[in-house]
Scaffold this motif. Structure first.
Motif, short mmCIF file in Angstrom:
data_model
loop_
_atom_site.label_atom_id
_atom_site.label_comp_id
_atom_site.label_asym_id
_atom_site.label_seq_id
_atom_site.Cartn_x
_atom_site.Cartn_y
_atom_site.Cartn_z
N ILE A 58 10.08 2.52 -7.50
CA ILE A 58 10.82 1.88 -6.42
C ILE A 58 11.71 2.42 -6.64
O ILE A 58 11.98 2.64 -7.89
N LEU A 59 12.41 2.21 -6.25
CA LEU A 59 14.04 3.28 -5.58
C LEU A 59 14.97 1.28 -5.80
O LEU A 59 15.09 0.93 -4.87
N ASN A 68 7.94 -5.55 -8.87
CA ASN A 68 7.01 -5.87 -8.16
C ASN A 68 6.95 -5.77 -6.94
O ASN A 68 8.46 -5.32 -6.16
N PHE A 69 6.31 -4.91 -5.88
CA PHE A 69 6.31 -4.33 -5.01
C PHE A 69 5.56 -4.41 -3.84
O PHE A 69 4.23 -5.04 -4.61
N PHE A 81 10.99 -3.59 -1.18
CA PHE A 81 10.33 -3.90 -2.51
C PHE A 81 11.18 -5.60 -2.41
O PHE A 81 10.44 -5.81 -3.36
N PRO A 82 12.15 -5.66 -1.92
CA PRO A 82 12.57 -6.63 -1.86
C PRO A 82 10.85 -7.45 -1.03
O PRO A 82 10.64 -7.40 -0.20
N LYS A 83 10.89 -9.41 -2.04
CA LYS A 83 9.66 -10.03 -1.59
C LYS A 83 9.89 -10.33 0.02
O LYS A 83 11.47 -10.77 0.05
N ASN A 91 1.26 -11.15 4.77
CA ASN A 91 0.36 -9.56 5.03
C ASN A 91 0.93 -8.64 3.78
O ASN A 91 0.65 -7.59 4.09
N PHE A 92 1.80 -9.13 2.85
CA PHE A 92 1.62 -7.97 1.87
C PHE A 92 0.77 -8.79 0.59
O PHE A 92 0.68 -9.93 0.63
N PHE A 93 0.77 -7.84 -0.71
CA PHE A 93 0.43 -7.95 -2.25
C PHE A 93 1.01 -7.26 -2.98
O PHE A 93 1.48 -6.15 -2.52
N ALA A 94 1.22 -8.29 -4.42
CA ALA A 94 2.54 -7.36 -5.61
C ALA A 94 1.46 -6.40 -6.05
O ALA A 94 0.42 -6.76 -6.42
N ILE A 95 2.24 -5.52 -6.32
CA ILE A 95 1.12 -4.41 -6.99
C ILE A 95 2.87 -4.12 -7.78
O ILE A 95 4.08 -4.00 -8.21
#
Length: 275
Positions: A58-59, A68-69, A81-83, A91-95
């Motif tokens: 993550i930059l 978390n990305f 990167f921002p939540k 529509n997203f999942f965090a890794i």
């Protein structure tokens, strides 16, 4: 002097073939592990030849902690990167991924000739960090999704020569386009989802700050990249109507090209089915 291009937000490497032609070294940064592995496999030789370096992280502004990305479930281009907002979070999942500071990366590999910034929802932060550390490359581009981007480029970066590249137009206007590779002119076709050309491979003159500000106001912000140069002189014409007319011609040309390529695609489809 070694010519280094930084591709911040490399996606699946859509820009890398072009950047390899234009540089001695490409440094690509991509957080999404699937995109990173795609690039690593596709450009194995270039990595082995030390023409390409990929950072899978993550930059961020400051470095070296896991964060978390947010990976988009359906679109490989939209990880961020921002939540995401609560309305879009489903529509997203965090890794969890390692992060690296943008200034740290640049200091590691060397002074940039060109920096492309396209890190979803974080462009302004990364741009400000670069410029506030007095890293002012000859060329830089940022996705122009907010008026503050233009203000930072002019006020903090000191740039006074500008161009726009429309994201939706790249695969049409820059198909089989003329580009400079060293002192030679070559044909190159930019593909869908690529950022398109930079430097003087972009069509048209460099536009002065005052006229460019009016152009941005006229067009509003969207999927387009603001390009800047600190080594090219800008057109100082006082007649802003010139740029409105150029825009109208560009829009007309793009519409015609879209129709033409849609027709060719349908024709190829029917010929294939008949055979």
């Amino acid at each position: 002097m070694k010519k280094i291009i930084y591709d911040f937000g490399a996606a699946r490497g859509e820009n890398i073939p072009y950047y390899l032609l234009k540089s001695d070294l490409v440094v690509a940064v991509e957080a999404d592990p699937d995109n990173y592995n795609f690039i690593k496999k596709k450009f194995k030789k270039e990595i082995e030849d030390k023409k390409l370096v990929i950072e899978n992280c993550i930059l961020v502004e400051e470095n070296n902690t896991k964060k978390n990305f947010y990976k988009h479930k359906n679109n490989y281009l939209l990880g961020q990167f921002p939540k995401p907002s609560q309305n879009d979070l489903e529509n997203f999942f965090a890794i969890e991924l390692p992060s690296k500071g943008v200034v740290q990366i640049i200091k590691m590999y060397g002074d940039p000739h060109y920096i492309k910034i396209d890190v979803e929802q974080y462009d302004e932060i990364i741009l400000k960090k670069i410029l506030s550390n007095n890293i002012i490359p000859s060329y830089i581009s940022v996705e122009g999704t907010h008026p503050k981007i233009f203000d930072l480029l002019h006020n903090l970066g000191g740039y006074s020569s500008f161009k726009l590249v429309e994201g939706n137009d790249v695969e049409y206007l820059y198909r089989n386009s003329k580009i400079m590779v060293g002192s030679a002119v070559k044909n190159f076709s930019f593909i869908k989802n690529s950022a398109g050309p930079f430097e003087n491979d972009i069509h048209g003159e460099w536009i002065a700050k005052k006229n460019f500000a009016k152009l941005i106001e006229f067009k509003k912000f969207g999927w387009r990249d603001i390009h800047c140069s600190n080594i090219d002189s800008s057109d100082e014409t006082a007649n802003f109507e010139k740029y409105i007319n150029i825009e109208k011609k560009r829009i007309k040309k793009t519409r015609l090209l879209r129709r033409f390529f849609r027709f060719i695609k349908k024709l190829n489809f029917f010929e294939h089915n008949e055979s």
